[in-house]
Design a protein around this motif. Structure first.
Motif, mmCIF file in Angstrom:
data_model
loop_
_atom_site.group_PDB
_atom_site.id
_atom_site.type_symbol
_atom_site.label_atom_id
_atom_site.label_comp_id
_atom_site.label_asym_id
_atom_site.label_seq_id
_atom_site.Cartn_x
_atom_site.Cartn_y
_atom_site.Cartn_z
ATOM 1 N N GLU A 229 0.834 -1.178 0.000
ATOM 2 C CA GLU A 229 0.000 0.000 0.000
ATOM 3 C C GLU A 229 0.883 1.246 0.000
ATOM 4 O OE1 GLU A 229 0.390 -1.538 4.241
ATOM 5 O OE2 GLU A 229 0.128 -2.335 2.211
ATOM 6 N N ALA A 230 0.297 2.396 -0.325
ATOM 7 C CA ALA A 230 1.066 3.631 -0.492
ATOM 8 C C ALA A 230 1.840 3.989 0.773
ATOM 9 C CB ALA A 230 0.139 4.772 -0.889
ATOM 10 N N GLU A 231 1.245 3.743 1.950
ATOM 11 C CA GLU A 231 1.937 4.075 3.199
ATOM 12 C C GLU A 231 3.218 3.275 3.361
ATOM 13 O OE1 GLU A 231 -1.199 3.340 2.888
ATOM 14 O OE2 GLU A 231 -2.236 5.208 3.402
ATOM 15 N N THR A 232 3.184 2.000 2.968
ATOM 16 C CA THR A 232 4.378 1.169 3.061
ATOM 17 C C THR A 232 5.425 1.616 2.051
ATOM 18 O OG1 THR A 232 3.063 -0.724 3.806
ATOM 19 C CG2 THR A 232 5.268 -1.192 2.955
ATOM 20 N N HIS A 233 4.990 2.031 0.846
ATOM 21 C CA HIS A 233 5.927 2.569 -0.132
ATOM 22 C C HIS A 233 6.680 3.761 0.450
ATOM 23 C CE1 HIS A 233 5.468 0.351 -3.860
ATOM 24 N NE2 HIS A 233 4.157 0.298 -3.672
ATOM 25 N N ALA A 234 5.979 4.627 1.160
ATOM 26 C CA ALA A 234 6.612 5.795 1.758
ATOM 27 C C ALA A 234 7.670 5.376 2.777
ATOM 28 C CB ALA A 234 5.564 6.690 2.420
ATOM 29 N N ASP A 235 7.359 4.351 3.586
ATOM 30 C CA ASP A 235 8.326 3.854 4.570
ATOM 31 C C ASP A 235 9.538 3.229 3.882
ATOM 32 O OD1 ASP A 235 6.734 4.679 6.644
ATOM 33 O OD2 ASP A 235 5.816 2.716 6.976
ATOM 34 N N ILE A 236 9.310 2.516 2.777
ATOM 35 C CA ILE A 236 10.410 1.894 2.041
ATOM 36 C C ILE A 236 11.347 2.960 1.492
ATOM 37 C CG2 ILE A 236 10.984 0.586 -0.048
ATOM 38 C CD1 ILE A 236 8.453 -1.068 0.465
ATOM 39 N N ILE A 237 10.776 4.053 0.962
ATOM 40 C CA ILE A 237 11.602 5.142 0.423
ATOM 41 C C ILE A 237 12.450 5.763 1.529
ATOM 42 C CG2 ILE A 237 11.495 7.450 -0.589
ATOM 43 C CD1 ILE A 237 8.931 6.452 -2.067
ATOM 44 N N SER A 238 11.839 6.030 2.673
ATOM 45 C CA SER A 238 12.602 6.578 3.796
ATOM 46 C C SER A 238 13.709 5.627 4.231
ATOM 47 C CB SER A 238 11.664 6.861 4.984
ATOM 48 O OG SER A 238 10.738 7.870 4.672
ATOM 49 N N SER A 239 13.390 4.329 4.276
ATOM 50 C CA SER A 239 14.372 3.323 4.667
ATOM 51 C C SER A 239 15.555 3.309 3.705
ATOM 52 C CB SER A 239 13.703 1.944 4.703
ATOM 53 O OG SER A 239 14.631 0.928 4.996
ATOM 54 N N CYS A 240 15.280 3.403 2.403
ATOM 55 C CA CYS A 240 16.358 3.413 1.407
ATOM 56 C C CYS A 240 17.267 4.630 1.596
ATOM 57 C CB CYS A 240 15.773 3.411 0.000
ATOM 58 S SG CYS A 240 15.020 1.847 -0.499
ATOM 59 N N CYS A 241 16.677 5.773 1.915
ATOM 60 C CA CYS A 241 17.482 6.980 2.146
ATOM 61 C C CYS A 241 18.390 6.812 3.358
ATOM 62 C CB CYS A 241 16.570 8.188 2.338
ATOM 63 S SG CYS A 241 15.639 8.662 0.860
ATOM 64 N N LEU A 242 17.887 6.199 4.414
ATOM 65 C CA LEU A 242 18.697 5.977 5.612
ATOM 66 C C LEU A 242 19.838 5.004 5.328
ATOM 67 C CD1 LEU A 242 15.855 5.708 8.282
ATOM 68 C CD2 LEU A 242 17.318 7.678 7.818
ATOM 69 N N LEU A 243 19.544 3.922 4.602
ATOM 70 C CA LEU A 243 20.584 2.948 4.268
ATOM 71 C C LEU A 243 21.630 3.572 3.338
ATOM 72 C CD1 LEU A 243 18.359 -0.210 3.725
ATOM 73 C CD2 LEU A 243 19.840 0.284 5.678
ATOM 74 N N HIS A 244 21.187 4.438 2.439
ATOM 75 C CA HIS A 244 22.124 5.168 1.571
ATOM 76 C C HIS A 244 23.110 5.970 2.404
ATOM 77 C CE1 HIS A 244 23.466 8.016 -1.573
ATOM 78 N NE2 HIS A 244 23.297 8.929 -0.623
ATOM 79 N N ASN A 245 22.612 6.681 3.422
ATOM 80 C CA ASN A 245 23.498 7.473 4.278
ATOM 81 C C ASN A 245 24.499 6.598 5.011
ATOM 82 O OD1 ASN A 245 22.163 9.756 3.475
ATOM 83 N ND2 ASN A 245 21.515 10.387 5.515
ATOM 84 N N LEU A 246 24.034 5.438 5.490
ATOM 85 C CA LEU A 246 24.937 4.524 6.201
ATOM 86 C C LEU A 246 26.059 4.056 5.283
ATOM 87 C CD1 LEU A 246 25.587 2.794 8.727
ATOM 88 C CD2 LEU A 246 24.156 1.002 7.717
ATOM 89 N N ILE A 247 25.729 3.699 4.053
ATOM 90 C CA ILE A 247 26.740 3.239 3.103
ATOM 91 C C ILE A 247 27.730 4.356 2.797
ATOM 92 C CG2 ILE A 247 27.085 2.482 0.710
ATOM 93 C CD1 ILE A 247 24.431 0.951 0.964
#
Length: 289
Positions: A229-247
């Motif tokens: 659902e759209a809400e989960t897509h939003a969480d996935i996008i935020s998660s990807c941004c956080l993992l990008h910063n960690l890398i």
């Protein structure tokens, strides 16, 4: 993500994200399954067959680890710092006190048939419009996912300023695209002038001071099948941004960086809500020459 960064992520998730081992899986295995689905587009049915786990187990694990990653936003999102007065960086020295670049990006997603008109962008794609801000070293400082693809960039920015966890702009400014309001705190390029860097290729020479400004602005600003659902897509996008910063933080060499064109640049927010922050977008003649 290399092995060292993977274990760093697992430690962060255990100590700050609430990650625990399940009855049948170690914590590291749970994170590995999550990253496979997130980073390599591994379908649930493939993981069910390969790992000999039930689909319900795979789905539950993904959602639980996703929530754990989101709890790291205070650690992994970078605090923006303005360009210092004495900066001699060839890209950023033209914009003293700037908090770096802010822009929206469209990300394709699947939604229910009834919601497609709201998520249809001006190009006809079904997508979500995500507002992001990045630092000079390509780390995210702010992410606001979840808006429909039909929403205008300026409307999303206004929402970002009014939210409880709003983007903080302590009387400095961001570089923004032409779609945003050119105000005291948001510096947009000149309309009706060349802007994209590719327009200056093939020996084209600058003709006016406005084109020169747009060229510098563009070079600096461009730093930045399972159904959910759209809400989960939003969480996935935020998660990807956080993992990008960690890398970006943990790995000396980012394997994706060589794929970038060097000519095109190299909703969460750290910090408390204090000081004289911007909470409205208003047009202004402050940047007019």
């Amino acid at each position: 993500m290399d092995r060292s960064t993977f274990y760093k992520l697992c430690d962060l998730l255990k100590n700050h994200g609430g990650l625990k081992e399940s009855k049948n899986m170690f914590a590291e295995e749970r994170v590995a399954i999550f990253l496979n689905m997130l980073g390599h587009d591994q379908k649930q049915r493939l993981l069910v067959r390969r790992l000999r786990r039930s689909k319900e187990t795979i789905t539950r694990n993904f959602r639980q680890i996703l929530r754990c990653v989101l709890r790291l936003h205070n650690i992994l999102l970078k605090t923006p710092e303005p360009i210092p007065e004495d900066s001699n960086d060839e890209r950023w020295k033209w914009f003293k006190k700037c908090l770096r670049a802010l822009d929206g990006t469209f990300i394709d997603l699947r939604v229910q048939e009834i919601d497609k008109p709201r998520y249809q962008s001006r190009k006809g794609d079904i997508s979500t419009n995500v507002l992001t801000a990045c630092s000079v070293d390509m780390e995210f400082t702010y992410v606001l996912p979840g808006w429909e693809g039909s929403a205008a960039d300026s409307r999303i920015l206004k929402d970002a300023l009014l939210r409880t966890h709003s983007i903080k702009i302590p009387r400095t400014y961001y570089l923004v695209y032409v779609g945003y309001t050119n105000g005291e705190d948001f510096l947009a390029p000149y309309r009706g002038q060349r802007y994209h860097l590719k327009e200056w290729k093939d020996g084209y020479k600058l003709r006016t001071s406005l084109e020169y400004f747009n060229m510098k602005h563009s070079a600096t600003r461009n730093v930045i099948e399972s159904f959910y659902e759209a809400e989960t897509h939003a969480d996935i996008i935020s998660s990807c941004c956080l993992l990008h910063n960690l890398i970006r933080r943990e790995m000396k060499f980012d394997p994706l960086e060589p794929l970038l064109d060097i000519d095109y640049g190299r909703q969460f927010m750290n910090g408390d809500d204090d000081g004289d922050n911007i909470d409205v977008v208003e047009s202004s003649i402050a940047w007019t020459l």
